[in-house]
Write a protein that holds these residues in place. Structure first.
Motif, short mmCIF file in Angstrom:
data_model
loop_
_atom_site.label_atom_id
_atom_site.label_comp_id
_atom_site.label_asym_id
_atom_site.label_seq_id
_atom_site.Cartn_x
_atom_site.Cartn_y
_atom_site.Cartn_z
N VAL A 14 0.86 -1.18 0.00
CA VAL A 14 0.00 0.00 0.00
C VAL A 14 0.89 1.23 0.00
O VAL A 14 1.73 1.39 0.89
CB VAL A 14 -0.93 0.03 1.24
CG1 VAL A 14 -1.82 1.26 1.19
CG2 VAL A 14 -1.76 -1.24 1.31
N LEU A 15 0.72 2.08 -1.01
CA LEU A 15 1.53 3.30 -1.14
C LEU A 15 0.63 4.52 -0.99
O LEU A 15 -0.23 4.76 -1.83
CB LEU A 15 2.23 3.31 -2.50
CG LEU A 15 3.16 2.14 -2.77
CD1 LEU A 15 2.76 1.45 -4.07
CD2 LEU A 15 4.59 2.57 -2.85
N ASP A 16 0.83 5.27 0.08
CA ASP A 16 0.03 6.46 0.34
C ASP A 16 0.84 7.68 -0.10
O ASP A 16 1.87 8.00 0.48
CB ASP A 16 -0.30 6.55 1.83
CG ASP A 16 -1.38 7.58 2.13
OD1 ASP A 16 -1.86 8.23 1.18
OD2 ASP A 16 -1.73 7.73 3.31
N GLU A 17 0.37 8.36 -1.16
CA GLU A 17 1.06 9.52 -1.75
C GLU A 17 2.52 9.17 -2.05
O GLU A 17 3.45 9.79 -1.52
CB GLU A 17 0.98 10.73 -0.82
CG GLU A 17 -0.42 11.15 -0.44
CD GLU A 17 -1.21 11.77 -1.60
OE1 GLU A 17 -0.67 11.89 -2.70
OE2 GLU A 17 -2.40 12.12 -1.39
N PRO A 18 2.77 8.20 -2.94
CA PRO A 18 4.13 7.69 -3.13
C PRO A 18 5.11 8.68 -3.73
O PRO A 18 6.33 8.51 -3.57
CB PRO A 18 3.93 6.50 -4.07
CG PRO A 18 2.65 6.78 -4.78
CD PRO A 18 1.79 7.49 -3.78
N THR A 19 4.63 9.74 -4.42
CA THR A 19 5.57 10.67 -5.06
C THR A 19 5.40 12.10 -4.56
O THR A 19 5.82 13.04 -5.23
CB THR A 19 5.42 10.64 -6.59
OG1 THR A 19 4.11 11.10 -6.96
CG2 THR A 19 5.63 9.25 -7.14
N ARG A 20 4.82 12.28 -3.40
CA ARG A 20 4.62 13.63 -2.87
C ARG A 20 5.97 14.31 -2.67
O ARG A 20 6.86 13.80 -2.00
CB ARG A 20 3.86 13.59 -1.55
CG ARG A 20 3.76 14.95 -0.86
CD ARG A 20 2.91 14.88 0.39
NE ARG A 20 1.50 14.72 0.04
CZ ARG A 20 0.57 14.36 0.90
NH1 ARG A 20 0.89 14.08 2.15
NH2 ARG A 20 -0.68 14.25 0.51
N GLY A 21 6.13 15.49 -3.26
CA GLY A 21 7.36 16.26 -3.09
C GLY A 21 8.57 15.65 -3.74
O GLY A 21 9.71 15.92 -3.35
N ILE A 22 8.36 14.83 -4.78
CA ILE A 22 9.46 14.11 -5.44
C ILE A 22 9.58 14.58 -6.88
O ILE A 22 8.57 14.82 -7.55
CB ILE A 22 9.22 12.59 -5.36
CG1 ILE A 22 9.36 12.12 -3.91
CG2 ILE A 22 10.19 11.83 -6.25
CD1 ILE A 22 9.04 10.66 -3.71
N ASP A 23 10.80 14.73 -7.36
CA ASP A 23 11.01 15.27 -8.70
C ASP A 23 10.65 14.27 -9.79
O ASP A 23 10.40 13.09 -9.52
CB ASP A 23 12.48 15.71 -8.88
CG ASP A 23 13.45 14.54 -8.82
OD1 ASP A 23 13.46 13.74 -9.76
OD2 ASP A 23 14.20 14.44 -7.83
#
Length: 497
Positions: free
Chosen positions: A422-431
């Motif tokens: 389960v991935l919760d917001e996996p790319t938040r704040g990621i380039d």
């Protein structure tokens, strides 16, 4: 309108920063005009944060010159920068959980009356700021227990009470949904009209066209391109950021198997943050969960992974009803959660990359109950290489960029070879570059037969990676869409029911 057409309120010339033998900023020239929004873009590690920390007084430049309103500017601390009218909203939330919202908004600069703290005035001003951002919550409430999105809005309200002439917004919408983002944009327009300059840092490139007057792109510590308008195609911006042509963002999605790995039946929470939720995830399926902030998405996946209690309903794994009293129960059964707040819940920032990976895999790095440095190093370094973490095994996790920290969180859990991820917001704040790598990892898991659940506030992301999407609204299940039927309109129609 650009800073070139105005007398810039902030002007930087040949700013360099050296740590030890490494130069991380290479002679940056940068201007911001009054009433101008300058988007500062680049991959993690490009130098955006270092530059913004220099402007806000948290870091001192090694060389170069800064001017503020035409005079020499060299703030020795964030307080010194704040005193002249420069404020910064950090991507990492810096609120004090045991203080009230009003106390957090005015911490370090409490309003006084007759030699005493004027709590009434603080609460009135804090409440007015929160209302402008669409957050109806008592300013007397403690910050502890508030969602990440609400805390982000409090940080923004805090900055807006500074009466600053320049605001640096670092990923201000990372935790916000569409409605909250539009409220913020309206406040930015008002600040612009009042002559406030804004440096806007974001990985949500679709926002830039809406909000920016000018774009500055950094790569590897250097300013590599500048656009005199915010109306620039996303692909053009991305290619400037990564220094290469971008062929695709989302990889091909494999077809899932027919058999069901995870079945959620009539699930409800004690606090009614979600109610009567039903869905299944097949082996090798990527199941997206979408919805506005406050819809109950995070609370749902925390319950499924044992982090929060369940009032009623069942979680069924491979045909067997399982009872989850803690995350440990879920982990032992092969269900892992990559949480939305990697810094607070995903990593021990003061400990090494190797140690963080080892904590989730003690049985692999210990012998007769004792962890040996050799076994830890061999095990962790193999996953550091596998996931392309840019860092040394002995390096503290807190020293890594956001994208590399997320890779460490993924590495420590995927090393366990789970059945459900389960991935919760996996790319938040990621380039952009790190996002692409994480999307590839998600598809690799699906091809290996892992059931994957992705919760995301980024609508493009959840559409781009999912076989099916469940939309939640106000704690309820609004509908499940097959990939062929899912688009921006169909998802938002359900999310706003």
């Amino acid at each position: 309108m650009t800073a070139k057409d105005l007398n810039p309120i902030l002007s930087l010339r040949q700013i360099r920063k050296v740590y030890g033998s490494q130069e991380v900023l290479h002679g940056i020239d940068f201007d911001v005009g009054a009433g101008e929004v300058v988007a500062l873009l680049g991959e993690n590690g490009a130098g955006k944060s270092t530059l913004s920390r220099i402007i806000s007084g948290a870091v001192q430049p090694t060389s170069g010159e800064m001017k503020w309103l035409g005079a020499t500017y060299a703030p020795a601390s964030p307080r010194a920068a704040m005193d002249v009218g420069v404020g910064m909203i950090h991507q990492e939330l810096k609120l004090l959980p045991q203080l009230s919202i009003a106390e957090n908004v005015f911490v370090g600069r409490y309003l006084m009356k007759g030699g005493r703290i004027d709590r009434h005035a603080m609460e009135e001003r804090a409440h007015a700021g929160l209302q402008r951002l669409g957050l109806d919550v008592s300013p007397r409430r403690l910050v502890e227990g508030l969602s990440t999105a609400k805390q982000q809005l409090i940080e923004i309200a805090k900055a807006m009470t500074l009466n600053a002439r320049l605001l640096i917004l670092d990923e201000p919408t990372a935790a916000l949904g569409g409605d909250e983002t539009q409220l913020l944009f309206r406040q930015i327009e008002r600040l612009k009209a009042d002559g406030v300059g804004i440096i806007y840092i974001s990985h949500r490139l679709d926002e830039i066209r809406q909000i920016a007057d000018r774009i500055v792109v950094m790569r590897d510590g250097a300013k590599v391109q500048e656009f005199d308008s915010g109306d620039v195609p996303v692909r053009t911006i991305v290619e400037a950021m990564v220094g290469r042509s971008l062929e695709r963002m989302f990889p091909a999605i494999p077809e899932p198997k027919d058999d069901v790995t995870l079945d959620v039946r009539n699930l409800s929470s004690p606090a009614k943050t979600f109610n009567n939720i039903n869905f299944s995830v097949r082996r090798g399926e990527v199941f997206g969960i979408a919805g506005l902030v406050g819809a109950g998405r995070t609370e749902l996946v925390r319950a499924i992974t044992g982090a929060d209690p369940i009032a009623s309903g069942d979680v069924v794994l491979n045909g067997n009803v399982i009872k989850l009293r803690s995350p440990r129960d879920a982990i032992r059964r092969g269900i892992v959660l990559v949480p939305e707040d990697r810094k607070l819940q995903g990593l021990v920032l003061e400990h090494s990359i190797q140690e963080n990976i080892g904590y989730a895999n003690l049985e692999e790095v210990s012998r007769r109950g004792w962890v040996t440095s050799r076994r830890l190093s061999q095990f962790a370094d193999a996953y550091i290489r596998k996931f392309g973490v840019k860092g040394r095994g002995g390096q503290n996790a807190g020293e890594l960029s956001g994208g590399n920290q997320q890779k460490v969180v993924l590495a420590k859990w995927l090393a366990r070879k789970p059945k459900v991820v389960v991935l919760d917001e996996p790319t938040r704040g990621i380039d952009v570059g790190a996002r692409s790598s994480i999307y590839d990892t998600i598809m690799d898991l699906a091809r290996e037969g892992v059931a994957v659940i992705v919760v995301s506030s980024d609508l493009e992301e959840v559409l781009g990676v999912s076989n099916r999407i469940m939309v939640m609204a106000q704690g309820k299940q609004a509908g499940i869409l097959d990939r062929k039927d899912a688009n921006d309109v169909s998802v938002m129609e359900l999310a706003t029911i």
